[in-house]
Design a protein around this motif. Sequence first.
Motif, PDB file in Angstrom:
ATOM      1  N   SER A 104       0.853  -1.188   0.000  1.00 13.84           N
ATOM      2  CA  SER A 104       0.000   0.000   0.000  1.00 13.84           C
ATOM      3  C   SER A 104       0.892   1.242   0.000  1.00 13.84           C
ATOM      4  CB  SER A 104      -0.888   0.004   1.261  1.00 13.84           C
ATOM      5  OG  SER A 104      -0.066   0.168   2.413  1.00 13.84           O
ATOM      6  N   SER A 105       0.283   2.396  -0.154  1.00 13.41           N
ATOM      7  CA  SER A 105       1.073   3.634  -0.171  1.00 13.41           C
ATOM      8  C   SER A 105       1.766   3.845   1.178  1.00 13.41           C
ATOM      9  CB  SER A 105       0.202   4.834  -0.515  1.00 13.41           C
ATOM     10  OG  SER A 105      -0.823   4.998   0.440  1.00 13.41           O
ATOM     11  N   ARG A 106       1.155   3.431   2.277  1.00 15.20           N
ATOM     12  CA  ARG A 106       1.787   3.586   3.596  1.00 15.20           C
ATOM     13  C   ARG A 106       2.982   2.651   3.746  1.00 15.20           C
ATOM     14  NH1 ARG A 106      -2.954   4.838   7.963  1.00 15.20           N
ATOM     15  NH2 ARG A 106      -3.745   6.645   6.850  1.00 15.20           N
ATOM     16  N   GLN A 107       2.852   1.427   3.232  1.00 20.31           N
ATOM     17  CA  GLN A 107       3.979   0.498   3.289  1.00 20.31           C
ATOM     18  C   GLN A 107       5.131   1.009   2.412  1.00 20.31           C
ATOM     19  OE1 GLN A 107       1.561  -2.883   2.094  1.00 20.31           O
ATOM     20  NE2 GLN A 107       2.167  -3.971   3.981  1.00 20.31           N
ATOM     21  N   LEU A 108       4.775   1.587   1.277  1.00 21.06           N
ATOM     22  CA  LEU A 108       5.799   2.170   0.400  1.00 21.06           C
ATOM     23  C   LEU A 108       6.471   3.356   1.075  1.00 21.06           C
ATOM     24  CD1 LEU A 108       3.926   1.961  -3.013  1.00 21.06           C
ATOM     25  CD2 LEU A 108       5.917   0.611  -2.328  1.00 21.06           C
ATOM     26  N   ASP A 109       5.671   4.185   1.784  1.00 15.47           N
ATOM     27  CA  ASP A 109       6.252   5.315   2.531  1.00 15.47           C
ATOM     28  C   ASP A 109       7.273   4.815   3.552  1.00 15.47           C
ATOM     29  OD1 ASP A 109       4.761   7.219   1.231  1.00 15.47           O
ATOM     30  OD2 ASP A 109       3.204   7.330   2.785  1.00 15.47           O
ATOM     31  N   THR A 110       6.939   3.769   4.278  1.00 20.41           N
ATOM     32  CA  THR A 110       7.841   3.205   5.269  1.00 20.41           C
ATOM     33  C   THR A 110       9.126   2.724   4.604  1.00 20.41           C
ATOM     34  OG1 THR A 110       5.955   2.496   6.598  1.00 20.41           O
ATOM     35  CG2 THR A 110       8.072   1.446   7.069  1.00 20.41           C
ATOM     36  N   LEU A 111       8.996   2.078   3.459  1.00 18.73           N
ATOM     37  CA  LEU A 111      10.152   1.590   2.720  1.00 18.73           C
ATOM     38  C   LEU A 111      11.020   2.748   2.228  1.00 18.73           C
ATOM     39  CD1 LEU A 111      11.496  -0.972   1.654  1.00 18.73           C
ATOM     40  CD2 LEU A 111      10.069  -0.781  -0.383  1.00 18.73           C
ATOM     41  N   VAL A 112      10.375   3.808   1.746  1.00 20.74           N
ATOM     42  CA  VAL A 112      11.118   4.988   1.268  1.00 20.74           C
ATOM     43  C   VAL A 112      11.894   5.614   2.420  1.00 20.74           C
ATOM     44  CG1 VAL A 112      10.825   7.349   0.422  1.00 20.74           C
ATOM     45  CG2 VAL A 112       9.619   5.467  -0.691  1.00 20.74           C
ATOM     46  N   GLU A 113      11.259   5.723   3.585  1.00 19.57           N
ATOM     47  CA  GLU A 113      11.930   6.294   4.753  1.00 19.57           C
ATOM     48  C   GLU A 113      13.089   5.416   5.215  1.00 19.57           C
ATOM     49  OE1 GLU A 113      11.616   9.143   6.623  1.00 19.57           O
ATOM     50  OE2 GLU A 113      10.286   9.844   5.029  1.00 19.57           O
ATOM     51  N   ALA A 114      12.863   4.106   5.249  1.00 23.18           N
ATOM     52  CA  ALA A 114      13.888   3.189   5.744  1.00 23.18           C
ATOM     53  C   ALA A 114      15.112   3.162   4.828  1.00 23.18           C
ATOM     54  CB  ALA A 114      13.313   1.782   5.873  1.00 23.18           C
ATOM     55  N   GLU A 115      14.913   3.332   3.549  1.00 21.94           N
ATOM     56  CA  GLU A 115      16.011   3.257   2.593  1.00 21.94           C
ATOM     57  C   GLU A 115      16.543   4.633   2.192  1.00 21.94           C
ATOM     58  OE1 GLU A 115      17.509   0.400   1.569  1.00 21.94           O
ATOM     59  OE2 GLU A 115      16.210  -0.561   3.043  1.00 21.94           O
ATOM     60  N   ASP A 116      16.009   5.696   2.778  1.00 22.37           N
ATOM     61  CA  ASP A 116      16.417   7.073   2.481  1.00 22.37           C
ATOM     62  C   ASP A 116      16.343   7.377   0.986  1.00 22.37           C
ATOM     63  OD1 ASP A 116      16.923   7.718   5.145  1.00 22.37           O
ATOM     64  OD2 ASP A 116      18.967   6.901   5.029  1.00 22.37           O
ATOM     65  N   LEU A 117      15.205   7.038   0.380  1.00 26.05           N
ATOM     66  CA  LEU A 117      15.004   7.287  -1.046  1.00 26.05           C
ATOM     67  C   LEU A 117      14.402   8.659  -1.255  1.00 26.05           C
ATOM     68  CD1 LEU A 117      13.431   3.863  -2.082  1.00 26.05           C
ATOM     69  CD2 LEU A 117      15.815   4.562  -2.291  1.00 26.05           C
ATOM     70  N   LYS A 124      -0.380   9.468  -4.574  1.00 25.75           N
ATOM     71  CA  LYS A 124      -1.650   9.021  -5.148  1.00 25.75           C
ATOM     72  C   LYS A 124      -1.679   9.427  -6.609  1.00 25.75           C
ATOM     73  CE  LYS A 124      -3.498   7.731  -1.230  1.00 25.75           C
ATOM     74  NZ  LYS A 124      -3.980   6.481  -0.846  1.00 25.75           N
ATOM     75  N   PRO A 125      -2.032   8.579  -7.499  1.00 22.76           N
ATOM     76  CA  PRO A 125      -2.379   7.174  -7.389  1.00 22.76           C
ATOM     77  C   PRO A 125      -1.159   6.329  -7.034  1.00 22.76           C
ATOM     78  CG  PRO A 125      -2.378   7.819  -9.701  1.00 22.76           C
ATOM     79  CD  PRO A 125      -2.135   9.049  -8.898  1.00 22.76           C
ATOM     80  N   VAL A 126      -1.432   5.173  -6.462  1.00 28.18           N
ATOM     81  CA  VAL A 126      -0.370   4.348  -5.897  1.00 28.18           C
ATOM     82  C   VAL A 126       0.527   3.728  -6.970  1.00 28.18           C
ATOM     83  CG1 VAL A 126       0.088   2.313  -4.471  1.00 28.18           C
ATOM     84  CG2 VAL A 126      -1.733   3.872  -3.851  1.00 28.18           C
ATOM     85  N   GLN A 127      -0.040   3.342  -8.107  1.00 28.71           N
ATOM     86  CA  GLN A 127       0.746   2.607  -9.111  1.00 28.71           C
ATOM     87  C   GLN A 127       1.966   3.392  -9.611  1.00 28.71           C
ATOM     88  OE1 GLN A 127       0.182  -0.626  -9.725  1.00 28.71           O
ATOM     89  NE2 GLN A 127       2.085  -0.588 -10.872  1.00 28.71           N
ATOM     90  N   PRO A 128       1.844   4.637 -10.031  1.00 32.15           N
ATOM     91  CA  PRO A 128       3.048   5.372 -10.443  1.00 32.15           C
ATOM     92  C   PRO A 128       4.047   5.547  -9.293  1.00 32.15           C
ATOM     93  CG  PRO A 128       1.089   6.526 -11.186  1.00 32.15           C
ATOM     94  CD  PRO A 128       0.642   5.403 -10.312  1.00 32.15           C
ATOM     95  N   TYR A 129       3.532   5.707  -8.078  1.00 32.00           N
ATOM     96  CA  TYR A 129       4.384   5.832  -6.900  1.00 32.00           C
ATOM     97  C   TYR A 129       5.157   4.529  -6.676  1.00 32.00           C
ATOM     98  CZ  TYR A 129       5.689   6.949  -2.046  1.00 32.00           C
ATOM     99  OH  TYR A 129       6.375   7.192  -0.889  1.00 32.00           O
ATOM    100  N   ARG A 130       4.447   3.382  -6.799  1.00 32.63           N
ATOM    101  CA  ARG A 130       5.085   2.070  -6.655  1.00 32.63           C
ATOM    102  C   ARG A 130       6.176   1.893  -7.724  1.00 32.63           C
ATOM    103  NH1 ARG A 130       0.718  -0.987  -6.889  1.00 32.63           N
ATOM    104  NH2 ARG A 130       0.455  -0.960  -4.662  1.00 32.63           N
ATOM    105  N   ASP A 131       5.874   2.311  -8.955  1.00 28.34           N
ATOM    106  CA  ASP A 131       6.868   2.225 -10.042  1.00 28.34           C
ATOM    107  C   ASP A 131       8.108   3.042  -9.702  1.00 28.34           C
ATOM    108  OD1 ASP A 131       5.090   0.647 -11.465  1.00 28.34           O
ATOM    109  OD2 ASP A 131       4.457   2.253 -12.820  1.00 28.34           O
TER     110      ASP A 131
END
Length: 150
Positions: A104-117, A124-131
């Motif tokens: 989800s977008s929240r899980q992706l946010d956590t991943l972005v924070e953890a990896e300093d991306l 939003k929308p989630v798909q381009p963000y996931r890409d």
Amino acid sequence: MSKIEIVYIGNKPIKKDTVTCSRLVFSRHDPVAVDNDVGQRLLEYPTVWVLKDNLGEVLKKQEQQDQLLAEAKAVEAANQAKQQKDESYLVTINDEEIDIAKYSSRQLDTLVEAEDLVITVPKKPVQPYRDAVRDSLRNEAESTDAIRGE
């Protein structure tokens, strides 16, 4: 009756003459002496039989076609591999493969924070963000591999 030498150039290892009913058997690329009238009828099929004198250029042409076909297959395989990679959401983090396809977008946010991306795409929308997250993680993994010399 005069004879000419005919060569079978098809794909099969052995070809039986079904055109003139002469019961001749041709091995691939081996010349066979046939009566002139039988040979002329067989030569009406230039993708199957040729004169012995023309065999060299036919083989050269087949070799070029085989090489072009092999190159086309290699390009197609590379394109398919690239397409599969582009459709996949497997990423490597700390030498562990993770599939972020269902994040989800929240899980992706956590991943972005953890990896300093640094992601500039809206959440939003989630798909381009996931890409964008996937591409960023892959770029980071490639640059890490380049530093390690792998």
